[in-house]
Design an enzyme around this catalytic site. Structure first.
Site, PDB file in Angstrom:
ATOM      1  N   GLU A 139      33.734  40.556 -26.254  1.00 50.40           N
ATOM      2  CA  GLU A 139      32.331  40.454 -26.667  1.00 50.40           C
ATOM      3  C   GLU A 139      32.195  40.633 -28.181  1.00 50.40           C
ATOM      4  O   GLU A 139      31.396  39.956 -28.831  1.00 50.40           O
ATOM      5  CB  GLU A 139      31.477  41.506 -25.947  1.00 50.40           C
ATOM      6  N   THR A 192      24.000  34.348 -29.215  1.00 51.70           N
ATOM      7  CA  THR A 192      23.680  35.772 -29.054  1.00 51.70           C
ATOM      8  C   THR A 192      23.447  36.420 -30.409  1.00 51.70           C
ATOM      9  O   THR A 192      22.516  37.221 -30.574  1.00 51.70           O
ATOM     10  CB  THR A 192      24.811  36.487 -28.286  1.00 51.70           C
TER      11      THR A 192
HETATM   12  N1  HSE Z   1      22.567  42.775 -24.242  1.00 48.59           N
HETATM   13  C1  HSE Z   1      23.031  41.604 -24.911  1.00 48.59           C
HETATM   14  C2  HSE Z   1      21.863  40.987 -25.680  1.00 48.59           C
HETATM   15  C3  HSE Z   1      23.559  40.632 -23.919  1.00 48.59           C
HETATM   16  O1  HSE Z   1      20.797  40.872 -25.089  1.00 48.59           O
HETATM   17  O2  HSE Z   1      22.021  40.646 -26.851  1.00 48.59           O
HETATM   18  C4  HSE Z   1      24.116  39.388 -24.530  1.00 48.59           C
HETATM   19  O3  HSE Z   1      24.615  38.559 -23.514  1.00 48.59           O
END
Ligand code: HSE
Length: 321
Positions: A139, A192
């Site tokens: 990630e 993201t």
């Molecule tokens: N919690 C993270 C976000 C998840 O919302 O940025 C990304 O997949």
């Protein structure tokens, strides 16, 4: 936590596995809540190799880097080998069914599948929870933030709550048996990193109070199988208002889900997918129809998935001789 070194499956050449998609945040739980999906995921094969380290042999379905240090599965696998002080080698093949940037944990599935598969071939020295920090490295590579709210459910299954990432502290939460998810993936790209960049860095006390009240109530609703309380808790006071502008027709989708009887809906992870939770697969399919009606009126291509919550994370499909 390492369990044992004694059971390494030395005669086993490889394993074929299912690496599930996941929904992170679940409205009120930005970066802490997540759930695992049953019907959507990647297929991966992990094989032993004479060459030490990690080689990504091929990726079917997406154009992604094969160099291990630039690939989320490779980086996660290397983190595991380093922690295990292992000089062994593994090859990874990935059939990508989850589109990167879709918001249903594409990078998390690859990272989780890689570490779970290697752990299996090593004789399961690590628990699924102990594998989470290795998968988080994937990630970190994918978006610059080592969040665990997708990798934790992808490895541990069901609902998870990440209380802390360093040191890692993850709670496995119960899943009400009839709960089903509907996910629409509008085929536009929302990175993201971009979806995180639009977030406000300060939150009012009033909104924070409402948000942690909803997270607490949501957790209680899972233990109590209280679908009404779950429905009332699926509210995001903080992140959704900032991110909604990134998702075309978001407000119409939410209204359509509500009218179709969903318990609640929101942005799946960082989007652009939008999820809804319903009581039962029949209701979840009706919500899918309602989502479809909204998006067929647009020019935007989309796909819709309906899935129960998967109770276990990565599944091993076949031992490879
Ligand atoms: N919690 C993270 C976000 C998840 O919302 O940025 C990304 O997949």
């Amino acid at each position: 936590m390492q369990i044992s070194f004694a059971l390494e499956k030395v005669n086993l050449q490889g394993v074929r596995l299912f690496a599930p998609a996941s929904i992170a945040n679940i409205s009120c739980g930005f970066d802490v809540l997540g759930l695992c999906l049953e019907n959507i995921g990647d297929i991966m094969e992990i094989r032993r190799s004479e060459v030490p380290g990690i080689q990504i042999t091929s990726i079917k379905g997406q154009d992604l880097p094969l160099e291990a240090k630039k690939n989320v599965a490779g980086v996660a696998a290397l983190a595991l080998l380093e922690a295990h002080n292992s000089k062994l080698g593994f090859e990874i093949f990935i059939e990508k069914n989850i589109k990167p940037g879709s918001g249903i944990g594409s990078s998390a599935a690859s990272a989780a599948g890689a570490v779970a598969g290697i752990n299996y071939l090593l004789g399961t020295p690590y628990t699924n929870e102990a594998l989470v920090p290795f998968a988080m490295e994937g990630e970190r590579l994918a978006c610059g933030s080592a969040h665990a709210d997708n990798v934790a459910p992808a490895l541990m299954g069901g609902f998870t709550l990440v209380r802390n990432t360093n040191p890692l502290d993850v709670c496995a939460l119960p899943t009400p048996l009839e709960l089903a998810a509907t996910v629409i993936h509008p085929k536009i790209e929302v990175k993201t990193s971009d979806a995180r960049a639009v977030l406000k860095q300060r939150v009012s006390l009033e909104k924070a109070i409402q948000q942690w009240a909803n997270v607490g109530a949501l957790v209680s609703s899972l233990y109590e199988e209280d679908y009404d309380l779950l429905s009332r808790s699926l509210v995001d006071e903080i992140v959704e208002p900032s991110r909604a502008i990134l998702i075309p027709h978001f407000a119409q989708l939410k209204s359509a889900c509500k009218a179709a009887g969903a318990l609640g809906s929101g942005i799946s992870g960082s989007g652009p997918s939008v999820f809804a939770l319903s009581k039962g697969m029949t209701a979840a399919n009706e919500v899918a129809e309602a989502m479809k009606e909204v998006y067929t009126k647009t020019e935007i291509p989309f796909e819709i998935h309906v899935s129960p919550v998967k109770q276990t994370g990565v599944s091993f499909l076949e031992d490879l001789a």
